[in-house]
Write a protein that holds these residues in place. Sequence first.
Motif, PDB file in Angstrom:
ATOM      1  N   LYS A   1     -23.848 -55.009 -35.827  1.00  0.00           N
ATOM      2  CA  LYS A   1     -24.593 -55.344 -34.603  1.00  0.00           C
ATOM      3  C   LYS A   1     -24.104 -56.675 -34.024  1.00  0.00           C
ATOM      4  O   LYS A   1     -24.016 -56.845 -32.809  1.00  0.00           O
ATOM      5  CB  LYS A   1     -26.080 -55.405 -34.900  1.00  0.00           C
ATOM      6  CG  LYS A   1     -26.676 -54.049 -35.259  1.00  0.00           C
ATOM      7  CD  LYS A   1     -28.147 -54.175 -35.648  1.00  0.00           C
ATOM      8  CE  LYS A   1     -28.722 -52.830 -36.066  1.00  0.00           C
ATOM      9  NZ  LYS A   1     -30.138 -52.946 -36.531  1.00  0.00           N
TER      10      LYS A   1
ATOM     11  N   LYS B   1     -18.161 -47.900 -39.655  1.00  0.00           N
ATOM     12  CA  LYS B   1     -19.518 -48.144 -39.154  1.00  0.00           C
ATOM     13  C   LYS B   1     -19.485 -48.683 -37.724  1.00  0.00           C
ATOM     14  O   LYS B   1     -20.276 -48.293 -36.863  1.00  0.00           O
ATOM     15  CB  LYS B   1     -20.237 -49.149 -40.058  1.00  0.00           C
ATOM     16  CG  LYS B   1     -20.802 -48.601 -41.354  1.00  0.00           C
ATOM     17  CD  LYS B   1     -21.445 -49.726 -42.153  1.00  0.00           C
ATOM     18  CE  LYS B   1     -22.211 -49.185 -43.350  1.00  0.00           C
ATOM     19  NZ  LYS B   1     -23.514 -48.592 -42.961  1.00  0.00           N
TER      20      LYS B   1
ATOM     21  N   ALA C   1     -18.570 -46.034 -35.078  1.00  0.00           N
ATOM     22  CA  ALA C   1     -19.677 -45.100 -34.864  1.00  0.00           C
ATOM     23  C   ALA C   1     -20.760 -45.746 -34.002  1.00  0.00           C
ATOM     24  O   ALA C   1     -21.299 -45.113 -33.076  1.00  0.00           O
ATOM     25  CB  ALA C   1     -20.258 -44.662 -36.206  1.00  0.00           C
ATOM     26  N   PHE C   2     -21.081 -47.003 -34.288  1.00  0.00           N
ATOM     27  CA  PHE C   2     -22.151 -47.673 -33.544  1.00  0.00           C
ATOM     28  C   PHE C   2     -21.716 -47.990 -32.113  1.00  0.00           C
ATOM     29  O   PHE C   2     -22.437 -47.702 -31.151  1.00  0.00           O
ATOM     30  CB  PHE C   2     -22.559 -48.954 -34.269  1.00  0.00           C
ATOM     31  CG  PHE C   2     -23.777 -49.612 -33.686  1.00  0.00           C
ATOM     32  CD1 PHE C   2     -25.051 -49.137 -33.972  1.00  0.00           C
ATOM     33  CD2 PHE C   2     -23.663 -50.704 -32.847  1.00  0.00           C
ATOM     34  CE1 PHE C   2     -26.180 -49.737 -33.428  1.00  0.00           C
ATOM     35  CE2 PHE C   2     -24.780 -51.312 -32.299  1.00  0.00           C
ATOM     36  CZ  PHE C   2     -26.048 -50.825 -32.592  1.00  0.00           C
TER      37      PHE C   2
ATOM     38  N   GLY D   1     -19.377 -46.624 -30.427  1.00  0.00           N
ATOM     39  CA  GLY D   1     -19.112 -45.384 -29.699  1.00  0.00           C
ATOM     40  C   GLY D   1     -20.360 -44.742 -29.137  1.00  0.00           C
ATOM     41  O   GLY D   1     -20.275 -43.874 -28.255  1.00  0.00           O
ATOM     42  N   SER D   2     -21.531 -45.146 -29.620  1.00  0.00           N
ATOM     43  CA  SER D   2     -22.786 -44.562 -29.128  1.00  0.00           C
ATOM     44  C   SER D   2     -23.339 -45.313 -27.919  1.00  0.00           C
ATOM     45  O   SER D   2     -24.377 -44.927 -27.380  1.00  0.00           O
ATOM     46  CB  SER D   2     -23.838 -44.578 -30.252  1.00  0.00           C
ATOM     47  OG  SER D   2     -24.224 -45.915 -30.564  1.00  0.00           O
ATOM     48  N   ALA D   3     -22.661 -46.390 -27.517  1.00  0.00           N
ATOM     49  CA  ALA D   3     -23.136 -47.186 -26.383  1.00  0.00           C
ATOM     50  C   ALA D   3     -23.144 -46.337 -25.112  1.00  0.00           C
ATOM     51  O   ALA D   3     -22.196 -45.603 -24.833  1.00  0.00           O
ATOM     52  CB  ALA D   3     -22.257 -48.413 -26.199  1.00  0.00           C
ATOM     53  N   ARG D   4     -24.200 -46.468 -24.341  1.00  0.00           N
ATOM     54  CA  ARG D   4     -24.357 -45.695 -23.116  1.00  0.00           C
ATOM     55  C   ARG D   4     -23.905 -46.528 -21.915  1.00  0.00           C
ATOM     56  O   ARG D   4     -24.418 -47.618 -21.679  1.00  0.00           O
ATOM     57  CB  ARG D   4     -25.821 -45.283 -22.948  1.00  0.00           C
ATOM     58  CG  ARG D   4     -26.316 -44.330 -24.033  1.00  0.00           C
ATOM     59  CD  ARG D   4     -27.823 -44.295 -24.108  1.00  0.00           C
ATOM     60  NE  ARG D   4     -28.364 -45.601 -24.508  1.00  0.00           N
ATOM     61  CZ  ARG D   4     -29.641 -45.829 -24.811  1.00  0.00           C
ATOM     62  NH1 ARG D   4     -30.512 -44.833 -24.752  1.00  0.00           N
ATOM     63  NH2 ARG D   4     -30.053 -47.035 -25.165  1.00  0.00           N
TER      64      ARG D   4
ATOM     65  N   ASP E   1     -31.867 -47.505 -19.691  1.00  0.00           N
ATOM     66  CA  ASP E   1     -31.145 -46.696 -20.682  1.00  0.00           C
ATOM     67  C   ASP E   1     -29.689 -47.116 -20.846  1.00  0.00           C
ATOM     68  O   ASP E   1     -28.988 -46.587 -21.707  1.00  0.00           O
ATOM     69  CB  ASP E   1     -31.186 -45.221 -20.278  1.00  0.00           C
ATOM     70  CG  ASP E   1     -32.598 -44.655 -20.296  1.00  0.00           C
ATOM     71  OD1 ASP E   1     -33.415 -45.154 -21.088  1.00  0.00           O
ATOM     72  OD2 ASP E   1     -32.876 -43.739 -19.509  1.00  0.00           O
TER      73      ASP E   1
ATOM     74  N   ASP F   1     -26.474 -49.393 -21.831  1.00  0.00           N
ATOM     75  CA  ASP F   1     -26.068 -50.428 -22.779  1.00  0.00           C
ATOM     76  C   ASP F   1     -24.914 -51.271 -22.245  1.00  0.00           C
ATOM     77  O   ASP F   1     -24.835 -52.466 -22.527  1.00  0.00           O
ATOM     78  CB  ASP F   1     -25.631 -49.794 -24.112  1.00  0.00           C
ATOM     79  CG  ASP F   1     -26.750 -49.060 -24.804  1.00  0.00           C
ATOM     80  OD1 ASP F   1     -27.867 -49.610 -24.866  1.00  0.00           O
ATOM     81  OD2 ASP F   1     -26.523 -47.930 -25.280  1.00  0.00           O
TER      82      ASP F   1
ATOM     83  N   LEU G   1     -10.985 -46.716 -30.824  1.00  0.00           N
ATOM     84  CA  LEU G   1     -12.122 -46.371 -29.969  1.00  0.00           C
ATOM     85  C   LEU G   1     -11.790 -46.764 -28.539  1.00  0.00           C
ATOM     86  O   LEU G   1     -11.240 -47.836 -28.284  1.00  0.00           O
ATOM     87  CB  LEU G   1     -13.395 -47.113 -30.406  1.00  0.00           C
ATOM     88  CG  LEU G   1     -14.653 -46.812 -29.567  1.00  0.00           C
ATOM     89  CD1 LEU G   1     -15.128 -45.379 -29.805  1.00  0.00           C
ATOM     90  CD2 LEU G   1     -15.786 -47.789 -29.895  1.00  0.00           C
TER      91      LEU G   1
ATOM     92  N   LYS H   1     -14.278 -48.002 -21.277  1.00  0.00           N
ATOM     93  CA  LYS H   1     -14.967 -47.678 -22.525  1.00  0.00           C
ATOM     94  C   LYS H   1     -14.853 -48.839 -23.512  1.00  0.00           C
ATOM     95  O   LYS H   1     -13.808 -49.492 -23.588  1.00  0.00           O
ATOM     96  CB  LYS H   1     -14.355 -46.428 -23.154  1.00  0.00           C
ATOM     97  CG  LYS H   1     -14.651 -45.138 -22.411  1.00  0.00           C
ATOM     98  CD  LYS H   1     -14.061 -43.942 -23.150  1.00  0.00           C
ATOM     99  CE  LYS H   1     -14.374 -42.636 -22.416  1.00  0.00           C
ATOM    100  NZ  LYS H   1     -13.783 -41.469 -23.118  1.00  0.00           N
TER     101      LYS H   1
END
Length: 499
Positions: free
Chosen positions: A270, A303, A306-307, A309-312, A320, A322, A351, A366
């Motif tokens: 984080k 880790k 994965a984290f 890559g989930s950012a919006r 909503d 990120d 990524l 991205k």
Amino acid sequence: METLALYVDGQSTPPAGGDYFDSIDPYTGLVWSRVPRGTAHDVDQAVRAAHRAFTTGAWAEMTPTQRGRLLYRLGDLVAANAERLGELEVRDNGKLLAEMLGQMRYLPEWFYYYGGLADKVEGAVTPPERPEMMHYIRYEPIGVVAAISPWNSPLVLTVWKLAPALAAGNTVVVKPSEYSSASMLYLAELFEQAGFPAGVINVVTGMGNEIGEALVNHPLVERIAFTGGEGGGRAVYQAAAKSFKRISLELGGKSPNIVFDDADLDDAVKGAVAGIFAAAGQTCMAGSRLLVHDSIHDAFVEKLVAFAGSARLGDPMSDDTDVGPIATRPQFEKVLAYIDIAKGEGAKCVLGGERVEGLGNGLFVKPTIFTEVKNSMRIAQEEVFGPILSVIRFKTDEEAIQIANDTLYGLAAGIWTQSLERAINMPAKLRAGTVWVNAYRVVSYLAPFGGFKNSGIGRENGKEAIREYLEAKSVFINTKRGVPSPFVMRLPSVVNTEG
């Protein structure tokens, strides 16, 4: 569509040349306001107004306590208008509304802090070294301050200059970035509502190459406070040197975020994301170099990917979202160019690494992570100012320190560890103005902020900042009659303390 006005000598006024330029919302790509294109004449009028306010009239006669009360009143007005200010910043630079609202709601604390500090700046009477001579030190405001701020956090980085400068008794001419001028012009109206005398605060908008030089070189400007890129800072520094203007520079960074093998990996993930992908990497303190201990490298990167890559990605006004867009077209193209540079240097993209089509105005990149990065690569040495993270392996604490310090910059650094020994000893070994332990991207009005090396000169925030806007003056008073030989400097006689 709003047509904005300059703020000079307590009045909203059109630019002398009658020209305006468009402010474009980075997300929609639509023009939402017309900003005055100021001229050298406008700069001159603003500086002269600031100089008048500094030398004569209500502001010049105010006590520090009275100045402090005005700053308190301004803080209350900023708090009451936080939502409006936050929305203006989002429309100008595309940052998340959630972040901009948070900044605007915290912003009053700078005015409260320096309002309280205004009458706490005390001189000193030094111990007598000669019986007939009294000596004391007083601190005086410097004069007209030019505050030049960037587009990424316009009001926060401007207020870091304004609050201590005004608490010290100076007057200010603000030149905001041409990409994000609206919020500062709105803030100027709040100064008026708070009761600041005309000329104390002035705002001139326009192109840096058209009015920035006129402001920096103006003979009535005594001090320059600049936040921006290294190139701009160097130009300001060189120009200021011609007339020995006082100066502070808060410039770029290539900050290391160091993850040791004993770190809490979830927290560190984080922290890594906060360091580089928050604000789409458009922050001077971005933790753009992630140093990861070799023994946990692969698991940690898995880790992290994965984290992150989930950012919006999406509309910065939406709760909503990120990650918002890149603020300007030139910056967007620069970020894409560095992705190509990194791939050409042999870094491995695990990524992102590409633009996002069909979203808003198209200024989206991205979140991008490169592994197998060597610290000598351009991607690890040059400030990108975008959502690009370089992951670098290390094996020992000594190697981590060597890599972290091996850069021209020294703005910030992060450390992730459960070791008390590292938490205490490591910050002293890092050449950075701010070091976070098990945290990243934390600032406070109490905490001095600034950099080592090419990251700048001077400090903002905290007690140190108000000293940046004051001159120390020595006063000697002869308490006895009779002047000794005028041909010899008056020095005290030396007392022999031996045997």
